[in-house]
Motif scaffolding. Structure first.
Motif, short mmCIF file in Angstrom:
data_model
loop_
_atom_site.label_atom_id
_atom_site.label_comp_id
_atom_site.label_asym_id
_atom_site.label_seq_id
_atom_site.Cartn_x
_atom_site.Cartn_y
_atom_site.Cartn_z
N ASP A 45 4.36 79.61 -27.05
CA ASP A 45 3.58 78.63 -27.45
C ASP A 45 2.93 78.02 -25.94
OD1 ASP A 45 4.49 78.62 -29.73
OD2 ASP A 45 6.00 77.02 -29.40
N ALA A 46 3.62 78.18 -24.66
CA ALA A 46 3.10 77.64 -23.65
C ALA A 46 2.11 78.72 -22.74
CB ALA A 46 4.32 77.30 -22.61
N SER A 47 2.13 79.82 -23.29
CA SER A 47 1.28 81.16 -22.76
C SER A 47 -0.20 80.74 -22.97
CB SER A 47 1.63 82.37 -23.34
OG SER A 47 1.29 82.57 -24.43
N GLU A 48 -0.48 79.93 -23.88
CA GLU A 48 -2.03 79.62 -24.29
C GLU A 48 -2.39 78.56 -23.38
OE1 GLU A 48 -4.24 77.30 -27.58
OE2 GLU A 48 -2.64 78.39 -28.40
N TYR A 49 -1.54 77.72 -23.08
CA TYR A 49 -1.81 76.51 -21.95
C TYR A 49 -1.93 77.10 -20.48
CZ TYR A 49 -0.71 73.74 -25.98
OH TYR A 49 -0.79 73.15 -27.27
N PHE A 50 -0.81 78.15 -20.36
CA PHE A 50 -1.14 78.70 -18.99
C PHE A 50 -2.27 79.53 -18.91
CE2 PHE A 50 -0.40 82.34 -16.24
CZ PHE A 50 0.30 81.58 -14.97
N ASN A 51 -2.86 80.38 -19.75
CA ASN A 51 -4.04 81.06 -19.55
C ASN A 51 -5.24 80.12 -19.41
OD1 ASN A 51 -2.71 83.47 -19.69
ND2 ASN A 51 -2.81 83.44 -21.84
N GLU A 52 -5.13 79.01 -20.01
CA GLU A 52 -6.29 77.83 -20.32
C GLU A 52 -6.34 77.25 -18.64
OE1 GLU A 52 -7.86 73.97 -22.57
OE2 GLU A 52 -6.43 75.40 -23.49
N ILE A 53 -5.18 76.93 -18.27
CA ILE A 53 -4.97 76.28 -16.69
C ILE A 53 -5.60 77.06 -15.75
CG2 ILE A 53 -3.61 74.88 -15.32
CD1 ILE A 53 -1.83 74.15 -17.84
#
Length: 165
Positions: A45-53
């Motif tokens: 779930d957090a990988s999407e936010y990681f890539n966006e950041i």
């Protein structure tokens, strides 16, 4: 709005460099702007936010490989905040909880406080990465990156060349 700090090269070029005042800044490591690898603890779930950041940080020229840990922690915090926010929206702001005597009492959802605490942590971490408006005013970008990426940079480079000629 505070005046942005000049780089060591700019200070030396203008003759305002003082080793006793600016010497420590010169000793700081100058890491290249690169996308860091995702740490192993980052959930799906957090990988999407990681890539966006990471994409935002690379576009802003402020992210290096050394930032993988803090970006991973930030992405995990954001994923947890989104999950808590969804719970609060489905359960509502007021929930019925049993008291010590067994009666059901309507109280404020305890997940709201946890969600709000996570938001404070997220905002603090965004500031550490230079991704808040206040932090961006303090971030110095490489002059080379500035000149190559913006029309204003191209204009200033041309004007500087013309003045020096």
């Amino acid at each position: 709005m505070p005046k942005p700090k000049k780089s060591i090269a700019e200070l030396k070029a203008t003759g305002s460099y003082r080793p006793n005042k600016h010497g420590r800044a010169e000793d700081m490591p100058d890491l290249p702007v690169e996308a860091p690898r995702m740490p192993h603890f980052v959930s799906v779930d957090a990988s999407e936010y990681f890539n966006e950041i990471v994409a935002l940080g690379v576009n802003m020229s402020i992210v290096t490989k050394a930032d993988s840990l803090i970006i991973g922690l930030l992405a995990s915090e954001i994923a947890e905040w989104v999950e808590l926010d969804a719970y609060v929206k489905t359960e509502g702001f007021m929930v019925k909880l049993p008291t010590a005597t067994g009666f059901m009492q309507t109280t404020v959802n305890p997940k709201i406080r946890v969600r709000d605490d996570k938001l404070k942590v997220i905002l603090k971490m965004l500031g550490e990465l230079g991704m808040s408006p206040a932090a961006r005013s303090k971030v110095t970008v490489n002059q080379k990156d500035k000149d190559q990426k913006s029309a204003l940079g191209e204009f200033l480079a041309a004007a500087t060349k013309r003045m020096n000629a």
